[in-house]
Scaffold this motif. Structure first.
Motif, PDB file in Angstrom:
ATOM      1  N   GLU A 268      -7.172   4.005  11.021  1.00 33.12           N
ATOM      2  CA  GLU A 268      -6.562   5.216  10.463  1.00 33.12           C
ATOM      3  C   GLU A 268      -7.573   6.148   9.821  1.00 33.12           C
ATOM      4  O   GLU A 268      -7.208   6.965   8.974  1.00 33.12           O
TER       5      GLU A 268
ATOM      6  N   GLU B 151       0.831  -1.227   0.000  1.00 32.70           N
ATOM      7  CA  GLU B 151       0.000   0.000   0.000  1.00 32.70           C
ATOM      8  C   GLU B 151       0.856   1.265   0.000  1.00 32.70           C
ATOM      9  O   GLU B 151       1.849   1.346  -0.731  1.00 32.70           O
ATOM     10  N   ASP B 152       0.499   2.231   0.840  1.00 30.48           N
ATOM     11  CA  ASP B 152       1.183   3.527   0.833  1.00 30.48           C
ATOM     12  C   ASP B 152       2.684   3.322   1.025  1.00 30.48           C
ATOM     13  O   ASP B 152       3.111   2.421   1.738  1.00 30.48           O
TER      14      ASP B 152
ATOM     15  N   ASP C 167      -2.449   8.591   8.499  1.00 28.20           N
ATOM     16  CA  ASP C 167      -3.748   8.726   7.834  1.00 28.20           C
ATOM     17  C   ASP C 167      -4.819   9.191   8.801  1.00 28.20           C
ATOM     18  O   ASP C 167      -5.725   9.946   8.426  1.00 28.20           O
TER      19      ASP C 167
ATOM     20  N   LYS D 146      -7.122   1.289   6.388  1.00 28.70           N
ATOM     21  CA  LYS D 146      -8.269   2.210   6.313  1.00 28.70           C
ATOM     22  C   LYS D 146      -9.616   1.502   6.534  1.00 28.70           C
ATOM     23  O   LYS D 146     -10.608   1.794   5.866  1.00 28.70           O
TER      24      LYS D 146
ATOM     25  N   ARG E 174       0.604  -6.138   3.733  1.00 21.38           N
ATOM     26  CA  ARG E 174      -0.422  -5.083   3.804  1.00 21.38           C
ATOM     27  C   ARG E 174      -0.905  -4.871   2.377  1.00 21.38           C
ATOM     28  O   ARG E 174      -0.142  -4.439   1.519  1.00 21.38           O
TER      29      ARG E 174
END
Ligand SMILES: CC(C)(COP(=O)(O)OP(=O)(O)OC[C@H]1O[C@@H](n2cnc3c(N)ncnc32)[C@H](O)[C@@H]1OP(=O)(O)O)[C@@H](O)C(=O)NCCC(=O)NCCSC(=O)C[C@H](O)C(=O)O
Ligand SMILES: [Mg+2]
Length: 353
Positions: free
Chosen positions: A156, A59-60, A183, A122, A91
């Motif tokens: 988050e 992810e991020d 986040d 999220k 993740r």
């Protein structure tokens, strides 16, 4: 509404039976790496034995045009590496992203037998976990996986925090929850620009001196994350799953990282994320109970017999409740020592002192 009796039935024909208790395996540090980054990927064989959990992050922090490279990199690494007692997590991308579905389809069918936990970012409510739960069951059945892959949610968004209890109890697959402070700060419209940690502006100031209004007044920095972590810990404890501090982004500030991790440890968290190799040793130190604390806990347990009544030890009253706290420390020490011979030695030496 599904009956509570159905909670432990597989959600797809041929999927493994859900776990009834979350296995407590050491997870002091969840070490993040980008499987599409050649330099980081090359370090996996040497880092894997040093960490409790190795997490291939999709992810991020992975650029949009590198998402497939990261996913494919993780498949290759998982197939080529023998992880021993170290857990392999991933993740995936967020459920509303263009990548999440392919992340799950590819990873479960290709390396589902090697993946212990899937971290879902999220997460906003039980419905997100229910979606992943059913899809995982279908994919496990398709891939012939015999043990269920567990799910870890990142807290988050403000909505996620508001729903943290229902998230924690949404599925028998729920392994734990991590704080995602970066986040979460954005979601709450906090005015910070950091990844975890404190802020010098978030403080309490000493009252003015009545006899000298010009005297300097001390300030005390407060913890921005105390409320969220405490809430997350309670939700996790109520549902028998594990809470974690998330990332600490100021890699060079190892001292503040240690402080944040320790606050989380004392409040009930079992681990934190390590984003850089330098944070591995910090998490290992902080999330392993100190040898002196373990020796004390064992002294109390020995003195308390069946754990009831009240006794004095070194001037301090001990009763059923301190006995239970000491069991938490002693049992954690036993679990970690079984994985970590150096720690086992340190605990044995402290008991002899
Ligand atoms: C933070 C970094 C970008 C720093 O990387 P770099 O500038 O390369 O650091 P160094 O030069 O000090 O690195 C030295 C060598 O170590 C390798 N390295 C660095 N990090 C790792 C790692 N995590 N695992 C394995 N190896 C690592 C470097 O490649 C160097 O190798 P060499 O040159 O051969 O000696 C970088 O550490 C990084 O990207 N870390 C991971 C960041 C990450 O995963 N971020 C996402 C999680 S946090 C988040 O998502 C927020 C959260 O969701 C929230 O909302 O709060
Ligand atoms: Mg995040």
């Amino acid at each position: 509404m599904r009956s509570a009796k159905d909670f432990f039935r597989p959600l797809a024909v041929g999927a493994p039976a859900p776990v009834r208790e979350v296995p407590f395996r050491p997870s002091r540090m969840i070490h993040f790496f980008d499987p599409g980054n050649e330099k980081m990927a090359a370090k996996v064989p040497s880092i894997a034995p040093q960490v409790d959990v190795l997490l291939g992050n999709l992810e991020d922090a992975v650029q949009a045009d590198r998402k497939e490279a990261a996913r494919n990199g993780l498949v290759q690494i998982a197939k080529a590496t023998e992880f021993g007692d170290t857990q392999l997590w991933t993740r995936i991308n967020s459920l509303d992203s263009p990548w999440a579905l392919d992340d799950l389809l590819t990873l479960v069918t290709e390396i589902g037998d090697k993946l212990d936990v899937i971290m879902v970012p999220k997460v906003e409510g039980a419905e997100d976990i229910h979606y992943v739960d059913r899809l995982l069951a279908q994919l496990e059945a398709k891939a012939g996986i015999t043990r269920p892959i567990l799910v870890h949610a990142i807290l988050e968004t403000a909505t996620g925090v508001a729903n943290v209890e229902e998230i924690a109890g949404a599925s028998p697959r729920m392994q734990g929850i991590s704080l995602g402070p970066a986040d979460l700060a954005a979601s709450r419209r906090m005015k910070t620009t950091r990844v975890g940690g404190g802020h010098p502006g978030y403080l309490v100031r000493e009252d003015p001196n009545p006899s000298d209004s010009d005297a300097p007044r001390a300030t005390f920095q407060q913890d921005l994350w105390h409320y969220t972590i405490a809430r997350m810990v309670d939700a996790c404890a109520a549902h028998g799953i594990l809470p974690y501090y998330g990332p600490f982004g100021d890699i060079r500030d190892t001292l503040a990282c240690e402080d944040q991790f320790r606050n989380a440890f004392l409040l009930g968290c079992v681990g934190a994320w390590s984003l850089h190799p330098v944070q591995i040793a910090i998490a290992k130190k902080v999330f392993s109970p100190a040898p002196a604390d373990v020796a004390w806990a064992r002294k109390v347990i020995d003195a308390m017999g069946d754990g009831t009544g009240a006794v004095m030890i070194d001037g301090k009253m001990q009763d059923d409740a301190t006995y239970k706290q000491c069991l938490v420390v002693s049992e954690l020490a036993d679990t970690l020592a079984a994985r970590d011979p150096e720690l086992a030695e340190a605990y044995a030496a402290a008991e002899k002192e």
